[in-house]
Scaffold this motif. Structure first.
Motif, short mmCIF file in Angstrom:
data_model
loop_
_atom_site.label_atom_id
_atom_site.label_comp_id
_atom_site.label_asym_id
_atom_site.label_seq_id
_atom_site.Cartn_x
_atom_site.Cartn_y
_atom_site.Cartn_z
N HIS A 10 0.80 -1.26 0.13
CA HIS A 10 0.10 0.09 -0.12
C HIS A 10 0.94 1.20 -0.03
N SER A 11 1.86 1.05 -0.08
CA SER A 11 3.13 2.08 -0.14
C SER A 11 2.79 3.41 0.85
N PRO A 12 2.68 3.07 2.29
CA PRO A 12 2.06 4.32 3.17
C PRO A 12 3.51 5.08 3.43
N ASP A 13 3.05 6.25 3.71
CA ASP A 13 4.04 7.27 4.25
C ASP A 13 3.88 7.22 5.79
N LEU A 14 2.96 6.69 6.40
CA LEU A 14 2.68 6.56 7.81
C LEU A 14 1.87 5.26 8.05
N ILE A 15 2.38 4.79 9.20
CA ILE A 15 1.51 3.47 9.76
C ILE A 15 1.11 3.60 11.11
N LEU A 16 -0.18 3.68 11.37
CA LEU A 16 -0.69 4.10 12.57
C LEU A 16 -1.41 2.65 13.17
N LEU A 17 -0.54 2.40 14.39
CA LEU A 17 -1.23 1.23 15.02
C LEU A 17 -2.36 1.69 15.84
N ALA A 18 -3.41 1.17 15.90
CA ALA A 18 -4.46 1.67 16.71
C ALA A 18 -5.24 0.43 17.42
N GLY A 19 -4.70 0.24 18.67
CA GLY A 19 -5.14 -0.95 19.28
C GLY A 19 -4.83 -2.16 18.62
N PHE A 20 -3.50 -2.20 18.18
CA PHE A 20 -2.95 -3.36 17.39
C PHE A 20 -2.34 -3.99 18.54
N MET A 21 -2.60 -5.48 18.87
CA MET A 21 -2.10 -6.07 20.17
C MET A 21 -1.10 -7.20 19.99
N ARG A 22 -0.22 -6.87 18.81
CA ARG A 22 0.77 -7.70 18.63
C ARG A 22 2.12 -6.97 19.00
N ILE A 23 3.20 -7.50 19.48
CA ILE A 23 4.43 -7.07 19.77
C ILE A 23 5.10 -7.40 18.22
N LEU A 24 5.80 -6.13 17.83
CA LEU A 24 6.42 -6.38 16.49
C LEU A 24 7.88 -6.30 16.72
N GLY A 25 8.44 -7.29 15.80
CA GLY A 25 10.04 -7.47 16.39
C GLY A 25 10.88 -6.41 15.73
N GLU A 26 12.31 -6.67 15.96
CA GLU A 26 13.16 -5.39 15.48
C GLU A 26 13.11 -5.30 13.98
N ALA A 27 13.03 -6.31 13.28
CA ALA A 27 13.28 -6.28 11.64
C ALA A 27 12.30 -5.51 11.20
N PHE A 28 10.93 -5.36 11.78
CA PHE A 28 9.84 -4.84 11.35
C PHE A 28 9.99 -3.41 11.70
N VAL A 29 10.30 -3.23 12.91
CA VAL A 29 10.35 -1.79 13.54
C VAL A 29 11.36 -1.00 12.88
N ARG A 30 12.41 -1.51 12.49
CA ARG A 30 13.50 -0.76 11.77
C ARG A 30 13.10 -0.60 10.30
N ARG A 31 12.48 -1.44 9.81
CA ARG A 31 12.07 -1.32 8.32
C ARG A 31 11.05 -0.17 8.37
#
Ligand code: GRF
Length: 211
Positions: free
Chosen positions: A75-96
């Motif tokens: 979806h080529s987003p400029d911004l990703i908004l977590l809104a009650g997203f209840m999963r812990i995201l790992g390092e590779a995801f967060v860095r990306r």
């Protein structure tokens, strides 16, 4: 036109406040890790593309993160908004997605990271509670704080009424912070949330008017 995606796991009231917030951008998709998230139907009813990436279908956290990241990238987003997203995201995801990943958390961070914030606030006897918008880093609910709203804790409060008082503030605070980002007036710089001007700095704090 800036593009954003919203990640949810449940009821989606923060998602709705973002969609109703008149943000200067287009919501490219709402993505859930749970097929039964009530927010999916609310988004679909507004004609927004909805996608489920069910975490239970993946052998590891890393595999789920990779599939979620690939879906977001579609979806080529400029911004990703977590809104009650209840999963812990790992390092590779967060860095990306570093620097374009925001979350809303129902406490005045760094107090009460994780779940069950309202019960813990009541048990601790704090007189002020609230919510925080922050950039997401690898530290759980520990990234640079963008904006906070405080609410009083009143005698006789239970979890439900305190949660409702905080949620009302979440619904104002999150669209405001998302707007700043999409307008290019908020960025993550040297590990801090940087706001473009003093007006935003004062808008990044909301405190209750109590006698
Ligand atoms: C909100 O309180 C949010 O801060 C927390 O989970 C709740 C989600 O509610 N992370 P909703 O799905 O946005 O209604």
């Amino acid at each position: 036109m800036q593009r954003y995606v919203i990640l949810i796991s449940g009821r989606g009231s923060n998602m709705e406040s973002l969609l109703d917030g008149g943000l200067p951008g287009v919501c490219a998709a709402v993505i859930s890790n749970r097929p039964d998230a009530a927010g999916l139907a609310l988004a679909a009813a507004r004609g927004i593309a909805t996608v489920t990436v069910d975490h239970r279908g993946f052998a590891s956290r890393e595999d789920f993160d990779a599939a979620l990241a690939a879906e977001i990238d579609r979806h080529s987003p400029d911004l990703i908004l977590l809104a009650g997203f209840m999963r812990i995201l790992g390092e590779a995801f967060v860095r990306r997605f570093e620097g374009r990943l925001l979350n809303i958390h129902p406490s005045l961070l760094p107090a009460f990271p994780g779940i069950g914030t309202h019960v813990r606030a009541l048990a601790a006897g704090v007189r002020l509670h609230g919510c925080s918008v922050h950039f997401v880093t690898t530290a759980l609910d520990g990234g640079p704080i963008v904006a906070q709203a405080a609410v009083p804790v009143q005698t006789g409060d239970d979890e439900a009424c305190l949660a409702a008082r905080v949620l009302a503030e979440e619904h104002t605070l999150y669209p405001r912070a998302a707007r700043w980002f999409l307008e290019g007036r908020l960025q993550l710089l040297d590990g801090r949330a940087r706001l473009a001007d003093e007006a935003l700095v004062s808008g990044s704090l909301h405190v209750p008017q109590t006698a």
